[in-house]
Design an enzyme around this catalytic site. Structure first.
Site, PDB file in Angstrom:
ATOM      1  N   LYS A  68       0.824  -1.195   0.000  1.00 39.86           N
ATOM      2  CA  LYS A  68       0.000   0.000   0.000  1.00 39.86           C
ATOM      3  C   LYS A  68       0.870   1.261   0.000  1.00 39.86           C
ATOM      4  CE  LYS A  68      -3.007  -2.551   3.062  1.00 39.86           C
ATOM      5  NZ  LYS A  68      -3.376  -2.648   4.480  1.00 39.86           N
ATOM      6  N   ASP A 125       7.311   2.850  -2.334  1.00 43.21           N
ATOM      7  CA  ASP A 125       7.550   3.922  -1.379  1.00 43.21           C
ATOM      8  C   ASP A 125       9.024   4.045  -1.021  1.00 43.21           C
ATOM      9  OD1 ASP A 125       7.567   1.473  -0.051  1.00 43.21           O
ATOM     10  OD2 ASP A 125       6.124   2.039   1.492  1.00 43.21           O
ATOM     11  N   ASP A 128      14.782  -0.160   1.021  1.00 41.86           N
ATOM     12  CA  ASP A 128      15.547  -0.277   2.266  1.00 41.86           C
ATOM     13  C   ASP A 128      16.630  -1.342   2.073  1.00 41.86           C
ATOM     14  OD1 ASP A 128      16.424  -0.478   4.854  1.00 41.86           O
ATOM     15  OD2 ASP A 128      14.557  -1.216   5.692  1.00 41.86           O
ATOM     16  N   LYS A 156      17.114   4.297   1.364  1.00 46.03           N
ATOM     17  CA  LYS A 156      17.890   4.469   2.594  1.00 46.03           C
ATOM     18  C   LYS A 156      19.365   4.430   2.239  1.00 46.03           C
ATOM     19  CE  LYS A 156      14.458   3.228   5.945  1.00 46.03           C
ATOM     20  NZ  LYS A 156      14.066   2.390   7.076  1.00 46.03           N
ATOM     21  N   ARG A 190      -0.493   6.765   6.980  1.00 48.67           N
ATOM     22  CA  ARG A 190      -0.206   6.810   5.542  1.00 48.67           C
ATOM     23  C   ARG A 190      -0.704   8.117   4.921  1.00 48.67           C
ATOM     24  NH1 ARG A 190       1.401   1.626   3.857  1.00 48.67           N
ATOM     25  NH2 ARG A 190       0.471  -0.120   4.966  1.00 48.67           N
TER      26      ARG A 190
HETATM   27  P1  5GP Z   1      13.004  -3.593   1.502  1.00 54.63           P
HETATM   28  O1  5GP Z   1      12.356  -4.842   0.948  1.00 54.63           O
HETATM   29  O2  5GP Z   1      13.667  -2.738   0.459  1.00 54.63           O
HETATM   30  O3  5GP Z   1      13.879  -3.869   2.680  1.00 54.63           O
HETATM   31  O4  5GP Z   1      11.872  -2.747   2.158  1.00 54.63           O
HETATM   32  C1  5GP Z   1      10.870  -2.326   1.414  1.00 54.63           C
HETATM   33  C2  5GP Z   1       9.580  -2.184   2.207  1.00 54.63           C
HETATM   34  O5  5GP Z   1       9.749  -2.151   3.641  1.00 54.63           O
HETATM   35  C3  5GP Z   1       9.035  -0.848   1.833  1.00 54.63           C
HETATM   36  O6  5GP Z   1       8.278  -0.924   0.648  1.00 54.63           O
HETATM   37  C4  5GP Z   1       8.219  -0.487   3.047  1.00 54.63           C
HETATM   38  O7  5GP Z   1       6.935  -1.048   2.931  1.00 54.63           O
HETATM   39  C5  5GP Z   1       8.959  -1.126   4.206  1.00 54.63           C
HETATM   40  N1  5GP Z   1       9.855  -0.131   4.861  1.00 54.63           N
HETATM   41  C6  5GP Z   1      11.208  -0.093   4.825  1.00 54.63           C
HETATM   42  N2  5GP Z   1      11.686   0.953   5.544  1.00 54.63           N
HETATM   43  C7  5GP Z   1      10.591   1.589   6.033  1.00 54.63           C
HETATM   44  C8  5GP Z   1      10.418   2.776   6.848  1.00 54.63           C
HETATM   45  O8  5GP Z   1      11.354   3.470   7.261  1.00 54.63           O
HETATM   46  N3  5GP Z   1       9.125   3.112   7.135  1.00 54.63           N
HETATM   47  C9  5GP Z   1       8.043   2.389   6.706  1.00 54.63           C
HETATM   48  N4  5GP Z   1       6.840   2.816   7.072  1.00 54.63           N
HETATM   49  N5  5GP Z   1       8.165   1.285   5.939  1.00 54.63           N
HETATM   50  C10 5GP Z   1       9.433   0.903   5.611  1.00 54.63           C
HETATM   51 MG    MG Z   2       6.218  -1.228   0.516  1.00 57.94          MG
END
Ligand code: 5GP
Ligand code: MG
Length: 200
Positions: A68, A125, A128, A156, A190
């Site tokens: 979302k 969004d 990370d 990040k 959100r």
């Molecule tokens: P990744 O798979 O790249 O580690 O993380 C991606 C998902 O983790 C993002 O799409 C998001 O939904 C969630 N996420 C990662 N860091 C954050 C953060 O600082 N805040 C929030 N609300 N969601 C995060």
């Molecule tokens: Mg996400």
């Protein structure tokens, strides 16, 4: 096992589970401070869209909104894209009710989308660890799209060390937890127009 030993282990385990539940207390907006204003976001989206319109000139684009968290950026970005463009959505969830810690990554809705021969732009969004976008790209590759790129609101800092970061990035931030403009804490916040960061 002796019943007293069993009872002692049971009490120990249940109290440690109870304790861990209280380690991450529920956060409120007072635990966050403003980081990026909606005006700054809109300005970057205009620049990203210009780049996208240039790169996809003469082609048709399929935006895939990763729900979302991408709800705000996908909506604002789409309004600035001038090449012919359709939008689809799929769901990726890893945080959910976990709050600030990532859990198991699940993907839903890929099977409802026609990717064959399409220029795909994933819209998310935040990048990370990169696990979400990397997994989605690997899954989509099986459906023979013409191309797959990604556009994200935030990256990040630590992800910058990776070879494959998204092609379109609005902002790079420190390795802190953020909410607002689509990003949640336990599904809340959100709808905040600006991005807020958790205080240290
Ligand atoms: P990744 O798979 O790249 O580690 O993380 C991606 C998902 O983790 C993002 O799409 C998001 O939904 C969630 N996420 C990662 N860091 C954050 C953060 O600082 N805040 C929030 N609300 N969601 C995060
Ligand atoms: Mg996400």
């Amino acid at each position: 096992m002796n019943s007293r030993v069993f009872l002692a282990i049971f009490i120990c385990l249940s109290s440690s589970i109870g304790l861990s539940k209280h380690i991450e207390c529920d956060l409120t907006l007072d635990d966050f401070k403003p980081l990026i204003t909606n005006g700054e976001i809109q300005n970057r989206i205009i620049e990203m869209a210009k780049q996208i319109n240039h790169d996809y000139a003469g082609q048709e684009l399929t935006l895939i909104m990763i729900m979302k968290g991408a709800v705000c950026i996908a909506s604002d970005l789409m309004q600035k894209i001038t090449v012919p463009c359709t939008i689809e959505h799929m769901q990726a969830s890893s945080y959910g009710q976990n709050g600030t810690h990532a859990g198991v990554l699940t993907l839903k809705g890929i099977e409802n989308i026609d990717f064959e021969g399409k220029h795909i732009l994933l819209v998310d969004d935040i990048f990370d660890t990169g696990a979400t976008i990397t997994k989605i790209k690997a899954e989509l590759a099986q459906y023979n799209p013409a191309s797959i790129k990604s556009a994200v609101l935030l990256v990040k800092n630590k992800a910058r060390a990776m070879q494959e970061v998204p092609e379109y990035i609005a902002f790079t931030i420190e390795n802190q937890f953020v909410i607002g403009y689509g990003l949640d804490y336990k599904e809340l916040y959100r709808g905040l127009p600006d991005i807020w960061v958790k205080k240290d």
